[in-house]
Structures are given as structure tokens and as C-alpha cells.
Design a protein around this motif. Structure first.
Motif, mmCIF file in Angstrom:
data_model
loop_
_atom_site.group_PDB
_atom_site.id
_atom_site.type_symbol
_atom_site.label_atom_id
_atom_site.label_comp_id
_atom_site.label_asym_id
_atom_site.label_seq_id
_atom_site.Cartn_x
_atom_site.Cartn_y
_atom_site.Cartn_z
ATOM 1 N N ALA A 172 -11.516 -0.401 -7.937
ATOM 2 C CA ALA A 172 -11.042 0.982 -7.954
ATOM 3 C C ALA A 172 -12.046 1.924 -7.295
ATOM 4 C CB ALA A 172 -10.768 1.418 -9.391
ATOM 5 N N TRP A 173 -13.329 1.643 -7.465
ATOM 6 C CA TRP A 173 -14.369 2.508 -6.906
ATOM 7 C C TRP A 173 -14.730 2.159 -5.459
ATOM 8 C CZ3 TRP A 173 -15.900 7.076 -8.258
ATOM 9 C CH2 TRP A 173 -15.810 7.477 -9.588
ATOM 10 N N HIS A 174 -14.251 1.040 -4.944
ATOM 11 C CA HIS A 174 -14.634 0.592 -3.594
ATOM 12 C C HIS A 174 -13.389 0.354 -2.752
ATOM 13 C CE1 HIS A 174 -18.142 -0.257 -6.100
ATOM 14 N NE2 HIS A 174 -18.816 0.064 -5.016
ATOM 15 N N ARG A 175 -12.663 1.411 -2.463
ATOM 16 C CA ARG A 175 -11.387 1.350 -1.765
ATOM 17 C C ARG A 175 -11.530 1.460 -0.261
ATOM 18 N NH1 ARG A 175 -6.870 -0.111 -3.742
ATOM 19 N NH2 ARG A 175 -5.929 1.289 -2.252
ATOM 20 N N GLY A 176 -12.364 2.356 0.187
ATOM 21 C CA GLY A 176 -12.472 2.597 1.621
ATOM 22 C C GLY A 176 -12.467 4.078 1.951
ATOM 23 N N THR A 177 -11.680 4.860 1.205
ATOM 24 C CA THR A 177 -11.739 6.307 1.389
ATOM 25 C C THR A 177 -12.284 6.929 0.109
ATOM 26 O OG1 THR A 177 -9.466 6.691 0.647
ATOM 27 C CG2 THR A 177 -9.791 6.365 3.005
ATOM 28 N N ARG A 178 -13.166 7.870 0.276
ATOM 29 C CA ARG A 178 -13.853 8.472 -0.880
ATOM 30 C C ARG A 178 -12.869 9.158 -1.825
ATOM 31 N NH1 ARG A 178 -17.219 7.254 -4.308
ATOM 32 N NH2 ARG A 178 -18.278 8.987 -5.262
ATOM 33 N N GLU A 179 -11.850 9.796 -1.264
ATOM 34 C CA GLU A 179 -10.880 10.497 -2.108
ATOM 35 C C GLU A 179 -10.174 9.533 -3.055
ATOM 36 O OE1 GLU A 179 -11.047 10.698 1.196
ATOM 37 O OE2 GLU A 179 -11.511 12.810 1.616
ATOM 38 N N THR A 180 -9.742 8.397 -2.520
ATOM 39 C CA THR A 180 -9.035 7.420 -3.348
ATOM 40 C C THR A 180 -9.998 6.715 -4.291
ATOM 41 O OG1 THR A 180 -7.483 7.132 -1.518
ATOM 42 C CG2 THR A 180 -7.329 5.567 -3.310
ATOM 43 N N ASP A 181 -11.238 6.516 -3.859
ATOM 44 C CA ASP A 181 -12.254 5.979 -4.772
ATOM 45 C C ASP A 181 -12.360 6.865 -6.010
ATOM 46 O OD1 ASP A 181 -12.879 4.057 -2.869
ATOM 47 O OD2 ASP A 181 -14.827 4.910 -2.353
ATOM 48 N N LEU A 182 -12.418 8.166 -5.796
ATOM 49 C CA LEU A 182 -12.548 9.109 -6.916
ATOM 50 C C LEU A 182 -11.299 9.115 -7.792
ATOM 51 C CD1 LEU A 182 -14.304 12.050 -5.064
ATOM 52 C CD2 LEU A 182 -15.275 10.641 -6.884
ATOM 53 N N ILE A 183 -10.141 9.104 -7.172
ATOM 54 C CA ILE A 183 -8.883 9.111 -7.929
ATOM 55 C C ILE A 183 -8.778 7.863 -8.794
ATOM 56 C CG2 ILE A 183 -6.382 8.893 -7.694
ATOM 57 C CD1 ILE A 183 -6.662 10.726 -5.170
ATOM 58 N N LEU A 184 -8.928 6.698 -8.177
ATOM 59 C CA LEU A 184 -8.743 5.441 -8.904
ATOM 60 C C LEU A 184 -9.946 5.084 -9.768
ATOM 61 C CD1 LEU A 184 -6.957 3.325 -6.170
ATOM 62 C CD2 LEU A 184 -5.955 4.293 -8.237
ATOM 63 N N GLY A 185 -11.147 5.364 -9.280
ATOM 64 C CA GLY A 185 -12.344 5.011 -10.036
ATOM 65 C C GLY A 185 -12.461 5.768 -11.344
ATOM 66 N N ARG A 186 -12.229 7.071 -11.294
ATOM 67 C CA ARG A 186 -12.294 7.863 -12.525
ATOM 68 C C ARG A 186 -11.219 7.426 -13.515
ATOM 69 N NH1 ARG A 186 -12.225 13.716 -10.139
ATOM 70 N NH2 ARG A 186 -11.536 14.159 -12.252
ATOM 71 N N PHE A 187 -10.025 7.141 -13.003
ATOM 72 C CA PHE A 187 -8.938 6.657 -13.861
ATOM 73 C C PHE A 187 -9.326 5.319 -14.484
ATOM 74 C CE2 PHE A 187 -5.046 4.101 -14.308
ATOM 75 C CZ PHE A 187 -4.362 4.869 -15.243
ATOM 76 N N ASP A 236 -3.509 -2.883 -4.455
ATOM 77 C CA ASP A 236 -3.110 -3.455 -3.171
ATOM 78 C C ASP A 236 -2.346 -2.462 -2.294
ATOM 79 O OD1 ASP A 236 -4.294 -5.918 -3.693
ATOM 80 O OD2 ASP A 236 -2.484 -6.736 -4.618
ATOM 81 N N VAL A 237 -2.023 -1.294 -2.850
ATOM 82 C CA VAL A 237 -1.307 -0.254 -2.098
ATOM 83 C C VAL A 237 -2.307 0.472 -1.191
ATOM 84 C CG1 VAL A 237 -0.041 1.926 -2.348
ATOM 85 C CG2 VAL A 237 0.424 0.034 -3.912
ATOM 86 N N PRO A 238 -1.907 0.783 0.041
ATOM 87 C CA PRO A 238 -2.821 1.507 0.944
ATOM 88 C C PRO A 238 -3.250 2.866 0.380
ATOM 89 C CG PRO A 238 -0.963 0.591 2.165
ATOM 90 C CD PRO A 238 -0.648 0.412 0.697
ATOM 91 N N ASP A 239 -4.486 3.233 0.660
ATOM 92 C CA ASP A 239 -5.049 4.495 0.179
ATOM 93 C C ASP A 239 -4.182 5.716 0.504
ATOM 94 O OD1 ASP A 239 -7.155 3.032 -0.803
ATOM 95 O OD2 ASP A 239 -8.675 3.930 0.492
ATOM 96 N N PRO A 240 -3.691 5.855 1.741
ATOM 97 C CA PRO A 240 -2.902 7.058 2.047
ATOM 98 C C PRO A 240 -1.661 7.195 1.161
ATOM 99 C CG PRO A 240 -3.549 5.976 4.074
ATOM 100 C CD PRO A 240 -3.906 5.045 2.943
ATOM 101 N N ASP A 241 -1.032 6.081 0.814
ATOM 102 C CA ASP A 241 0.152 6.129 -0.057
ATOM 103 C C ASP A 241 -0.225 6.634 -1.445
ATOM 104 O OD1 ASP A 241 1.534 5.077 2.084
ATOM 105 O OD2 ASP A 241 1.748 3.081 1.204
ATOM 106 N N ILE A 242 -1.293 6.094 -2.011
ATOM 107 C CA ILE A 242 -1.744 6.505 -3.339
ATOM 108 C C ILE A 242 -2.097 7.995 -3.336
ATOM 109 C CG2 ILE A 242 -3.564 6.243 -5.080
ATOM 110 C CD1 ILE A 242 -3.629 3.238 -4.271
#
Length: 91
Positions: A19-34, A55-61
Motif C-alpha cells: 500500500a505504501w509502495h505503489r509508484g505515485t506518492r498520492e496513491t501511496d498516501l491514500i492507500l498507505g494511511r488506510f 492490483d488496480v492502477p493508481d490513476p483509477d484509485i
């Protein structure tokens, strides 16, 4: 290792790491904090849902969580709903 990971089984630790190592910092923060807030209490079904979500692409999430677009019917799950609600609580 983050404090939230102490005492967690390997599967839960792996979910938090992913969750913390997705590729985009924004999604890292969204998923990592959750993940930090909820993975410890996940049931097996929740963990499977979260694994699929990872497994869903970052932009979709990002679109789903920000409300810029709907979650496709096939991707709706209790975990996705919790993620969106969590994001709107902690803004």
C-alpha cells in the motif's frame, strides 16, 4: 518497520508494504494511511478485497477516492467503500 506493523502476520505486513509502495506518492498516501489504520482488523475476505484493490492502477484509485469518477461495478467492494469513506474523514 512502522509501529502499526508490530505483531502483524506476514500477509498483513505485506499488504501494508504494498500500500505504501505503489509508484505515485498520492496513491501511496491514500492507500498507505488506510492500510495503517485498518489492515490489522481485516477479515480474510477484507484482505482478499484489499489485495485485488492493490492490483488496480493508481490513476483509477485516485479518481474513485477523489470522487472524480465512479467506481466500476466490478470493483465495488466493502473495502473500496471503506477506503473512500476513510479518505473523506481524514482530509
Amino acid at each position: 518497520m512502522a509501529e502499526a506493523e508490530t505483531g502483524l502476520d506476514a500477509r498483513r505486513k505485506r499488504l501494508i508494504f504494498r500500500a505504501w509502495h505503489r509508484g505515485t506518492r498520492e496513491t501511496d498516501l491514500i492507500l498507505g494511511r488506510f492500510a495503517d489504520a485498518h489492515v490489522a482488523e481485516f477479515s480474510d475476505a477484507d484482505m482478499a478485497d484489499f489485495e485485488r484493490l492493490l492490483d488496480v492502477p493508481d490513476p483509477d484509485i485516485f479518481v474513485w477516492v477523489t470522487g472524480a469518477g465512479p467506481v466500476p461495478k466490478e470493483d465495488v467492494s466493502p473495502v473500496v467503500e471503506r477506503l473512500i469513506a476513510f479518505h473523506h474523514q481524514v482530509r
